[in-house]
Design a protein around this motif. Structure first.
Motif, PDB file in Angstrom:
ATOM      1  N   MET A  90       0.838  -1.200   0.000  1.00  0.00           N
ATOM      2  CA  MET A  90       0.000   0.000   0.000  1.00  0.00           C
ATOM      3  C   MET A  90       0.869   1.245   0.000  1.00  0.00           C
ATOM      4  SD  MET A  90      -2.802  -1.114   2.815  1.00  0.00           S
ATOM      5  CE  MET A  90      -3.824  -2.557   2.576  1.00  0.00           C
ATOM      6  N   THR A  91       0.581   2.163  -0.932  1.00  0.00           N
ATOM      7  CA  THR A  91       1.380   3.383  -1.036  1.00  0.00           C
ATOM      8  C   THR A  91       0.665   4.577  -0.403  1.00  0.00           C
ATOM      9  OG1 THR A  91       0.476   3.964  -3.195  1.00  0.00           O
ATOM     10  CG2 THR A  91       2.503   2.623  -3.171  1.00  0.00           C
ATOM     11  N   VAL A  92       1.448   5.543  -0.036  1.00  0.00           N
ATOM     12  CA  VAL A  92       0.944   6.760   0.579  1.00  0.00           C
ATOM     13  C   VAL A  92      -0.066   7.447  -0.346  1.00  0.00           C
ATOM     14  CG1 VAL A  92       1.615   9.086   1.321  1.00  0.00           C
ATOM     15  CG2 VAL A  92       2.980   7.109   2.024  1.00  0.00           C
ATOM     16  N   ALA A  93       0.237   7.498  -1.642  1.00  0.00           N
ATOM     17  CA  ALA A  93      -0.637   8.190  -2.602  1.00  0.00           C
ATOM     18  C   ALA A  93      -2.060   7.672  -2.546  1.00  0.00           C
ATOM     19  CB  ALA A  93      -0.088   8.043  -4.019  1.00  0.00           C
ATOM     20  N   ARG A  94      -2.212   6.397  -2.317  1.00  0.00           N
ATOM     21  CA  ARG A  94      -3.540   5.790  -2.318  1.00  0.00           C
ATOM     22  C   ARG A  94      -4.333   6.093  -1.048  1.00  0.00           C
ATOM     23  NH1 ARG A  94      -4.887  -0.533  -3.382  1.00  0.00           N
ATOM     24  NH2 ARG A  94      -7.137  -0.284  -3.387  1.00  0.00           N
ATOM     25  N   TYR A  95      -3.660   6.332   0.055  1.00  0.00           N
ATOM     26  CA  TYR A  95      -4.346   6.444   1.345  1.00  0.00           C
ATOM     27  C   TYR A  95      -4.220   7.789   2.054  1.00  0.00           C
ATOM     28  CZ  TYR A  95      -4.786   1.528   0.498  1.00  0.00           C
ATOM     29  OH  TYR A  95      -5.088   0.326  -0.085  1.00  0.00           O
ATOM     30  N   MET A  96      -3.421   8.685   1.520  1.00  0.00           N
ATOM     31  CA  MET A  96      -3.274   9.997   2.155  1.00  0.00           C
ATOM     32  C   MET A  96      -4.542  10.830   1.953  1.00  0.00           C
ATOM     33  SD  MET A  96      -0.796  11.951  -0.538  1.00  0.00           S
ATOM     34  CE  MET A  96      -1.389  12.422  -2.170  1.00  0.00           C
ATOM     35  N   SER A  97      -4.715  11.810   2.820  1.00  0.00           N
ATOM     36  CA  SER A  97      -5.801  12.778   2.659  1.00  0.00           C
ATOM     37  C   SER A  97      -5.285  13.891   1.760  1.00  0.00           C
ATOM     38  CB  SER A  97      -6.205  13.368   4.007  1.00  0.00           C
ATOM     39  OG  SER A  97      -6.634  12.357   4.873  1.00  0.00           O
ATOM     40  N   THR A  98      -6.051  14.221   0.729  1.00  0.00           N
ATOM     41  CA  THR A  98      -5.620  15.283  -0.179  1.00  0.00           C
ATOM     42  C   THR A  98      -6.319  16.605   0.122  1.00  0.00           C
ATOM     43  OG1 THR A  98      -7.251  14.563  -1.807  1.00  0.00           O
ATOM     44  CG2 THR A  98      -5.002  13.695  -2.038  1.00  0.00           C
ATOM     45  N   GLU A  99      -7.372  16.558   0.897  1.00  0.00           N
ATOM     46  CA  GLU A  99      -8.061  17.779   1.337  1.00  0.00           C
ATOM     47  C   GLU A  99      -7.392  18.218   2.637  1.00  0.00           C
ATOM     48  OE1 GLU A  99     -10.806  19.314  -0.162  1.00  0.00           O
ATOM     49  OE2 GLU A  99     -10.477  17.937  -1.841  1.00  0.00           O
ATOM     50  N   VAL A 100      -6.357  19.040   2.517  1.00  0.00           N
ATOM     51  CA  VAL A 100      -5.544  19.419   3.669  1.00  0.00           C
ATOM     52  C   VAL A 100      -5.848  20.855   4.069  1.00  0.00           C
ATOM     53  CG1 VAL A 100      -3.200  19.640   4.566  1.00  0.00           C
ATOM     54  CG2 VAL A 100      -3.722  17.865   2.884  1.00  0.00           C
ATOM     55  N   MET A 101      -6.197  21.037   5.331  1.00  0.00           N
ATOM     56  CA  MET A 101      -6.396  22.382   5.861  1.00  0.00           C
ATOM     57  C   MET A 101      -5.022  22.925   6.240  1.00  0.00           C
ATOM     58  SD  MET A 101      -8.815  23.681   8.998  1.00  0.00           S
ATOM     59  CE  MET A 101     -10.338  23.289   8.153  1.00  0.00           C
TER      60      MET A 101
END
Length: 155
Positions: A90-101
């Motif tokens: 599992m890679t970070v790109a797949r599971y990271m949050s992209t909506e970052v405050m």
């Protein structure tokens, strides 16, 4: 004879206090960051090594593209059990949050405290023109408050 004053003309004393109260004055600049290609195993190992619970994800130029947290890892560990998925793939790109405050460096620590209070966030990446320049945490705001405790907070 009238009463004479022996005081000269009063000069208004202007005091300038250079109290650092901006997020940039208290943010962490040396950060653990991840790239989208790294694995969740690498993320978890890094979290344990540095005793952190989340970190920004940046592209090759240092632009902020997401954030990965221990919650993201817990979700995948939990779901992996049901779907027999090896977490090492599992890679970070797949599971990271992209909506970052995010927050700007010139924001006051008081405004940052308000944002922390209104959200459940533990940290905000500090960005300038989309590039990650630091991170402010709840702990950083509390430390700043302790340093300012002897000053007048107006301003």
């Amino acid at each position: 004879m009238g009463i004479k004053s022996f005081q000269g003309a009063r000069v208004e004393i202007t005091r300038t206090y250079h109290r650092p109260i901006a997020v940039a004055d208290y943010m962490s600049r040396k950060l653990v960051t991840f790239t989208p290609e790294q694995t969740l195993l690498e993320v978890m190992e890094t979290f344990m090594r540095y005793r952190i619970t989340g970190a920004p994800v940046v592209d090759e130029n240092g632009k902020l593209i997401g954030i990965i947290s221990d919650s993201d890892c817990m979700k995948q560990i939990s779901e992996g059990r049901y779907f027999n998925m090896p977490i090492g793939d599992m890679t970070v790109a797949r599971y990271m949050s992209t909506e970052v405050m995010t927050i700007q460096g010139d924001t006051t620590i008081f405004d940052a405290a308000t944002r922390f209070h209104r959200t459940r966030h533990r940290r905000f990446p500090v960005v300038e023109n989309g590039f990650l320049i630091g991170q402010i945490s709840r702990k950083d705001v509390m430390l700043a408050t302790l340093k300012l405790s002897g000053h007048n907070w107006r301003g």
